[in-house]
Design a protein around this motif. Sequence first.
Motif: not given
Length: 244
Positions: A8-25
């Motif tokens: 579940t944590i792995q899936d959560l982190i993957t979702t964040i990485k994919e969907e929030e990447k532009n905002k993080i950058n």
Amino acid sequence: MINEYYKTIQDLITTIKEEEKNKINLVADKVAKSIETDGIVHFFGAGHSHILCEEVFYRAGGLVPINPIFDENLMLHNGALRSSKLERMSGYAQTFMESVDIRPGEIVFVISTSGRNGVPIDVALLAKEKGAEVVAITSVEYSMSQPSRHSSGKRLFEVADIYIDNHCPEGDALLSLEGFPMRFSPGSTIAGCFIIQAILATSIKIMVNNGTTPPVFLSGNLDGGDEHNKKLIEKYKDRIVYYR
């Protein structure tokens, strides 16, 4: 439940990485520019969210110009029920935000997974009044599921300049078990830590690419670490009270 929580944590982190990447950058670039112009980066969270402010402050391998905005009345060790009561209040944030040295153009992170309580929202609004750019780390799903407790009726993601979604569910609890009616095991601390450290790591890379030497702490348990850190702290101690 180890495998279930891990997945579940792995899936959560993957979702964040994919969907929030532009905002993080985007936020990382803003952090880098602020530090390169002698700004500092501020962090606020109440209750368990304050853990993420401690995570990045005075940390080996972390950036030096990090200013945690602490109010002990909003921390669990001074009374968990009392801290929750205060966090819900509109207007309480003024008691500590007036003295925080936030300057125009600096970045203020406000962390609240539910995004509905008065204090984090007021911190965001007061920081914006001082000319800062506010980055919220919150759960949009959670926020949208509950009414705001702030006098404005708004939630944190609605008052921030930029928000990064931690993608935690309503109530924050990730797991369920047949025969047990409640969901359990939160994920927001791990999610928030990933988001913040990803932003700061990216900002360090940006500074290096710009030819700037990022002000990064060495571990005090490495020979030479204390001397290295003392020189960096000297630059920021007038602005960050916890370095004095």
